[in-house]
Design a protein around this motif. Structure first.
Motif, short mmCIF file in Angstrom:
data_model
loop_
_atom_site.label_atom_id
_atom_site.label_comp_id
_atom_site.label_asym_id
_atom_site.label_seq_id
_atom_site.Cartn_x
_atom_site.Cartn_y
_atom_site.Cartn_z
N PHE A 76 0.47 -1.16 -0.07
CA PHE A 76 -0.09 -0.22 0.02
C PHE A 76 0.68 1.41 -0.15
CE2 PHE A 76 -3.43 -2.49 1.31
CZ PHE A 76 -4.74 -1.98 0.47
N ASP A 77 0.36 1.86 -0.69
CA ASP A 77 0.95 4.00 -0.47
C ASP A 77 0.63 3.90 0.99
OD1 ASP A 77 2.26 6.01 -1.37
OD2 ASP A 77 0.92 6.54 -3.07
N GLU A 111 -4.16 8.50 4.85
CA GLU A 111 -4.97 6.94 5.98
C GLU A 111 -5.32 6.50 4.47
OE1 GLU A 111 -8.41 6.49 9.12
OE2 GLU A 111 -7.44 8.86 8.55
N ILE A 112 -4.83 4.21 5.30
CA ILE A 112 -5.61 3.98 4.50
C ILE A 112 -6.66 3.44 5.28
CG2 ILE A 112 -4.77 1.58 3.59
CD1 ILE A 112 -2.10 3.03 3.46
N GLU A 113 -8.18 2.89 5.01
CA GLU A 113 -8.99 2.72 5.43
C GLU A 113 -8.57 0.94 5.62
OE1 GLU A 113 -11.40 4.25 7.01
OE2 GLU A 113 -10.43 5.62 6.48
N PRO A 114 -9.26 0.51 6.77
CA PRO A 114 -9.20 -0.88 6.73
C PRO A 114 -10.20 -1.50 5.99
CG PRO A 114 -9.32 0.01 9.17
CD PRO A 114 -9.43 1.35 7.92
N ASP A 115 -11.21 -0.94 5.55
CA ASP A 115 -12.11 -1.54 4.79
C ASP A 115 -11.16 -2.07 3.76
OD1 ASP A 115 -14.18 -1.36 6.38
OD2 ASP A 115 -15.22 -0.11 5.61
N ALA A 116 -10.53 -0.94 2.99
CA ALA A 116 -9.41 -1.43 1.88
C ALA A 116 -7.94 -1.89 1.61
CB ALA A 116 -9.39 0.22 1.38
N VAL A 117 -7.94 -2.57 2.86
CA VAL A 117 -7.42 -3.29 3.56
C VAL A 117 -7.85 -4.44 3.68
CG1 VAL A 117 -5.71 -4.11 4.92
CG2 VAL A 117 -5.81 -1.85 4.50
N ALA A 118 -8.67 -4.77 4.12
CA ALA A 118 -9.24 -6.24 4.44
C ALA A 118 -9.76 -6.50 2.73
CB ALA A 118 -10.70 -5.80 4.95
N ALA A 119 -9.88 -5.85 2.52
CA ALA A 119 -10.93 -6.22 0.97
C ALA A 119 -9.61 -6.88 -0.30
CB ALA A 119 -11.08 -5.31 -0.09
#
Length: 160
Positions: free
Chosen positions: A55-56, A61-69
């Motif tokens: 991830f960049d 801020e990197i949302e946890p939803d995006a990481v989980a996906a």
């Protein structure tokens, strides 16, 4: 009637994603419920996943939803739910596994939580805690526990 089923997965669930999917399908599909695929990370796990998935980190801020996906276990479960035409959404959270799952269940207004786990000795639970135990005791709705096949107790035949 079930409207929403929260399926909580974590770092130890890669080996049981098939069992978790089977269980959530048994619960959600007949009720035409939406499945919330939830992945909870501790802060350390979250940082490691951000690095591994490249991830960049220069974005705000990197949302946890995006990481989980982007997590492989979630991808496997998405594929199975798509094959069975089950509606789902993905949520991620960073924090203590047990409490975060309980919080996600409350915020999703879940009617059922499905969580995986393994057999642990009473000493192991006392020393290390148990995510599943915390969810079972604190969730705002019924919880279905899916135990890993490999953790099923083995019994020796009686001596004759």
């Amino acid at each position: 009637m079930l409207d929403t089923v929260l399926l909580a997965v974590g770092p130890g669930d890669e080996d049981r994603s098939g069992q978790l999917a089977e269980t959530v399908l048994e619960v959600a599909k007949p009720a035409d419920a939406t499945v919330v695929l939830a992945h909870v990370f501790t802060s350390t796990e979250y940082d490691e996943v951000l690095d591994r998935l490249e991830f960049d980190r220069t974005v705000d801020e990197i949302e946890p939803d995006a990481v989980a996906a982007r997590h492989s276990t979630i991808h496997e479960l998405q594929t199975i739910l798509d094959e069975h035409d089950v509606d789902y959404e993905i949520r991620g959270a960073v924090g203590d596994h047990g409490q975060s799952i309980v919080d996600l269940a409350a915020s999703a207004d879940a009617d059922r939580v499905v969580v995986g786990g393994r057999r642990r000795s009473p000493t192991g639970k006392a020393v290390f805690g148990s995510t599943a135990q915390e969810v079972l005791l604190s969730a705002p709705c019924p919880v279905t526990f899916v135990r890993s096949d490999e953790s099923a107790p083995t019994r020796e035949p009686p001596d004759e």
